[in-house]
Design an enzyme around this catalytic site. Structure first.
Site, mmCIF file in Angstrom:
data_model
loop_
_atom_site.group_PDB
_atom_site.id
_atom_site.type_symbol
_atom_site.label_atom_id
_atom_site.label_comp_id
_atom_site.label_asym_id
_atom_site.label_seq_id
_atom_site.Cartn_x
_atom_site.Cartn_y
_atom_site.Cartn_z
ATOM 1 N N PRO A 152 0.860 -1.125 0.154
ATOM 2 C CA PRO A 152 0.049 -0.003 0.128
ATOM 3 C C PRO A 152 1.015 1.289 -0.132
ATOM 4 C CG PRO A 152 -0.435 -1.649 1.728
ATOM 5 C CD PRO A 152 0.609 -2.183 1.119
ATOM 6 N N LYS A 153 0.425 2.203 -0.682
ATOM 7 C CA LYS A 153 1.106 3.779 -0.739
ATOM 8 C C LYS A 153 0.547 4.334 0.099
ATOM 9 C CE LYS A 153 3.029 7.171 -3.753
ATOM 10 N NZ LYS A 153 3.063 8.014 -2.801
#
Length: 297
Positions: free
Chosen positions: A22-23
């Site tokens: 996930p960013k």
């Protein structure tokens, strides 16, 4: 410490040997645990240890000779809040101690570059990831490894469901990849409309700019006025204006631009223009939010 970068993509890469993370929507931060103490470095190279005393205290649990790469975030009402991270980053040392209590920071670590004095950047990502998890899981929050999967279907589910928590997309890495310092060796798939824009001017004074006048790379190239700059960005823009060449450097004025809710406002042109990374939901509503100056361009 020169950090790795990511190239934007528009579809989710799918191939054997890929990892998906996930960013997080925060500020890039390198944590350096020396023998003597802890140093926190922003992506620009600026030392920001004083702004995050809570993270510095937590990082003192790390073994000497450790360097981590990751993102500092602030959680609020169940989601990350980029504006609150900016508020933390811009705080004075005295104010930072207060904010550390009311707006505690978390560190989403996605790589370990050095451990016990050993440089790990040439090791494959898969090995560095295992070492990162072994290092941080016993410590717990606020230092945590980001989630990771090698399953593209799970990654696609993350991409669709995690934006409700403030996650802005995914970062894709090769399992066999060394750490690509200073290069766009990773790939990023974002939900938010983040792109580079030309800074053709600014409102306010050269010493205290208020907002930037932007030309976005989409639309009819009509200049737009950004939302008000944060104190940290004001200082950065003022420094960049002072170093610029051309009419903007001496504060040339006389031009006007339409600002949302304000009508025609005067601004000072910049020639040549600067570049800024901005986030905007549409061409005009709300105003583009300036995330950072692209001083690396």
């Amino acid at each position: 410490m020169t950090v790795a970068l990511a190239e934007a993509v528009t579809t989710l890469p799918r191939a054997p040997g890929l990892a998906y993370e996930p960013k997080f929507d925060g500020h890039r931060l390198v944590v350096v645990r020396t023998v003597e103490d802890v140093v926190l470095q922003a992506r620009s190279g600026r030392i920001v240890t004083a702004a995050f005393p809570d993270l510095a205290a937590a990082a003192r649990q790390l073994p000497a000779g450790t360097v981590l790469d990751g993102e500092v975030v602030v959680w609020h009402e169940g989601r990350t809040d980029f504006a609150l991270v900016q508020r933390r980053a811009a705080a004075t040392a005295a104010r930072a101690a207060v904010l550390a209590q009311s707006l505690p920071a978390s560190y989403a670590a996605f790589d370990v570059l050095e451990l016990a004095g050993l440089d790990l950047r040439a090791r494959p990502y898969e090995r560095r990831r295992a070492l990162l998890v072994d290092l941080l899981l016993p410590l717990g929050p606020p230092l945590q490894p980001v989630p990771m999967t090698t399953d593209p279907e799970l990654a696609a589910t993350w991409y669709e469901t995690l934006p409700a928590s403030g996650i802005e997309g995914l970062v894709v890495k090769r399992l066999d990849q060394p750490y690509p310092a200073g290069r766009r060796g990773w790939r990023k798939l974002r939900h938010t409309n983040v792109r580079d824009a030309a800074v053709v001017g600014y409102t306010g004074s050269p010493r205290r700019p208020v907002a930037l006048v932007l030309v976005l790379p989409v639309g009819d190239e009509t200049p737009l006025v950004s939302s008000p700059l944060t104190p940290a960005l004001r200082a950065e823009v003022a420094a960049a204006v002072a170093q610029a060449s051309g009419p903007g450097a001496v504060g040339a004025a006389g031009a006007t631009v339409t600002a949302i809710g304000l009508g025609e406002v005067p601004f000072r042109p910049l020639d040549p223009p600067l570049t800024a990374e901005v986030r905007h939901a549409s061409a005009r509503h709300p105003p583009p939010e300036v995330l950072r100056l692209r001083t690396d361009l």
